[in-house]
Write an enzyme that holds these catalytic residues in place. Structure first.
Site, PDB file in Angstrom:
ATOM      1  N   SER A   1      -1.120   0.452   2.413  1.00 19.52           N
ATOM      2  CA  SER A   1      -2.217   1.081   3.163  1.00 19.52           C
ATOM      3  C   SER A   1      -1.891   2.509   3.584  1.00 19.52           C
ATOM      4  O   SER A   1      -0.732   2.932   3.610  1.00 19.52           O
ATOM      5  CB  SER A   1      -2.539   0.267   4.415  1.00 19.52           C
ATOM      6  OG  SER A   1      -2.818  -1.069   4.078  1.00 19.52           O
TER       7      SER A   1
HETATM    8  N1  SAH Z   1       0.786  -4.872   4.126  1.00 22.75           N
HETATM    9  C1  SAH Z   1       1.016  -4.269   2.826  1.00 22.75           C
HETATM   10  C2  SAH Z   1      -0.248  -3.819   2.141  1.00 22.75           C
HETATM   11  C3  SAH Z   1      -1.040  -4.986   1.742  1.00 22.75           C
HETATM   12  S1  SAH Z   1      -2.304  -4.749   0.508  1.00 22.75           S
HETATM   13  C4  SAH Z   1       2.015  -3.129   2.901  1.00 22.75           C
HETATM   14  O1  SAH Z   1       2.482  -2.791   3.999  1.00 22.75           O
HETATM   15  O2  SAH Z   1       2.353  -2.575   1.850  1.00 22.75           O
HETATM   16  C5  SAH Z   1      -2.881  -6.409   0.500  1.00 22.75           C
HETATM   17  C6  SAH Z   1      -1.912  -7.418  -0.060  1.00 22.75           C
HETATM   18  O3  SAH Z   1      -2.460  -8.705   0.155  1.00 22.75           O
HETATM   19  C7  SAH Z   1      -1.672  -7.294  -1.555  1.00 22.75           C
HETATM   20  O4  SAH Z   1      -0.299  -7.168  -1.790  1.00 22.75           O
HETATM   21  C8  SAH Z   1      -2.219  -8.594  -2.137  1.00 22.75           C
HETATM   22  O5  SAH Z   1      -1.492  -9.082  -3.248  1.00 22.75           O
HETATM   23  C9  SAH Z   1      -2.119  -9.534  -0.934  1.00 22.75           C
HETATM   24  N2  SAH Z   1      -3.031 -10.676  -0.930  1.00 22.75           N
HETATM   25  C10 SAH Z   1      -4.311 -10.729  -1.367  1.00 22.75           C
HETATM   26  N3  SAH Z   1      -4.813 -11.946  -1.158  1.00 22.75           N
HETATM   27  C11 SAH Z   1      -3.839 -12.696  -0.570  1.00 22.75           C
HETATM   28  C12 SAH Z   1      -3.753 -14.053  -0.117  1.00 22.75           C
HETATM   29  N4  SAH Z   1      -4.777 -14.895  -0.219  1.00 22.75           N
HETATM   30  N5  SAH Z   1      -2.585 -14.460   0.440  1.00 22.75           N
HETATM   31  C13 SAH Z   1      -1.522 -13.623   0.540  1.00 22.75           C
HETATM   32  N6  SAH Z   1      -1.554 -12.332   0.136  1.00 22.75           N
HETATM   33  C14 SAH Z   1      -2.695 -11.884  -0.425  1.00 22.75           C
END
Ligand code: SAH
Length: 210
Positions: free
Chosen positions: A61
């Site tokens: 993000s």
């Molecule tokens: N917090 C992260 C950014 C997250 S982007 C950072 O600091 O870099 C959102 C993330 O959520 C992605 O990596 C994606 O693969 C994950 N995601 C999407 N759906 C999900 C689910 N149902 N359970 C766990 N992770 C999920």
């Protein structure tokens, strides 16, 4: 400019626009270098205030958004925090730093490649209190529940029920929830098992929770 200078410029910017406020969170931004969590091919943009690709179409993000969510969560030492969507591991590391020495962060990631990526990144910072697990975050992570707080870092239609259930009374969930345009950042305070208070922090754009 060196990474350190770029990092300080970014933090100064986030403080001056009023989004970074709390001393421990500012310290976490200082001590957890974002360039250790971005892909090598995006290293030169590590301290731009923009989201960056991780893998599999996912992103780390924008620092502004991370600051808003971390401030809204108000992490405190000794708290146990659940994150959904480890991605690069950067957000989890910031939270881990804020809850040292006795607190703990568990972050659930759906994509095996990103579990590996975040684990590798987290090894570069010396934090022993962050655990990354492979799984579907929509179910929360019952094994370590209850949690003081939870942060969801992908867009959901509503905050998944299991997550609200796994947060203690008096606890909080911060999550981007789909609205007409992008996502509304929601702060949900769990006042009792049945009573919640919601606050809206404005619109953001996130990759979807799958
Ligand atoms: N917090 C992260 C950014 C997250 S982007 C950072 O600091 O870099 C959102 C993330 O959520 C992605 O990596 C994606 O693969 C994950 N995601 C999407 N759906 C999900 C689910 N149902 N359970 C766990 N992770 C999920």
């Amino acid at each position: 400019m060196t990474f350190k200078e770029k990092k300080e410029a970014l933090i100064n910017h986030l403080v001056s626009v009023g989004v970074l406020k709390t001393p421990i969170i500012i310290e976490a931004f200082m001590k957890i270098p974002r360039h250790l969590f971005v892909r090598k091919d995006y290293l030169s943009c590590a301290y731009e205030d923009i989201p960056l690709p991780t893998y599999k179409g996912q992103t780390i993000s924008q620092p502004y958004t991370i600051a808003v969510m971390t401030e809204a969560l108000e992490p405190k030492p000794e708290e146990k925090i659940l994150e959904i969507g480890a991605g690069s591991g950067y957000q989890a590391a910031l939270l881990g730093y804020c809850v040292v020495p006795k607190g703990k962060v568990i972050t659930v990631e759906l994509e095996p490649d990103l579990v590996e990526f975040s684990k590798k990144n987290l090894k570069k910072v010396n934090l022993k209190n962050v655990k990354i697990v492979l799984g579907d975050g929509k179910r929360g992570y019952p094994k370590e529940s209850p949690y003081d707080k939870c942060m969801i870092t992908a867009a959901c239609n509503e905050i998944p029920k299991p997550i609200v259930e796994q947060v203690k009374v008096g606890g909080r969930v911060v999550a981007p929830v789909n609205s007409l345009f992008g996502q509304s950042m929601i702060v949900l305070d769990k006042l009792s098992e049945k009573k919640y208070r919601k606050k809206f922090l404005g619109s953001f754009v996130f990759v979807p929770l799958r």
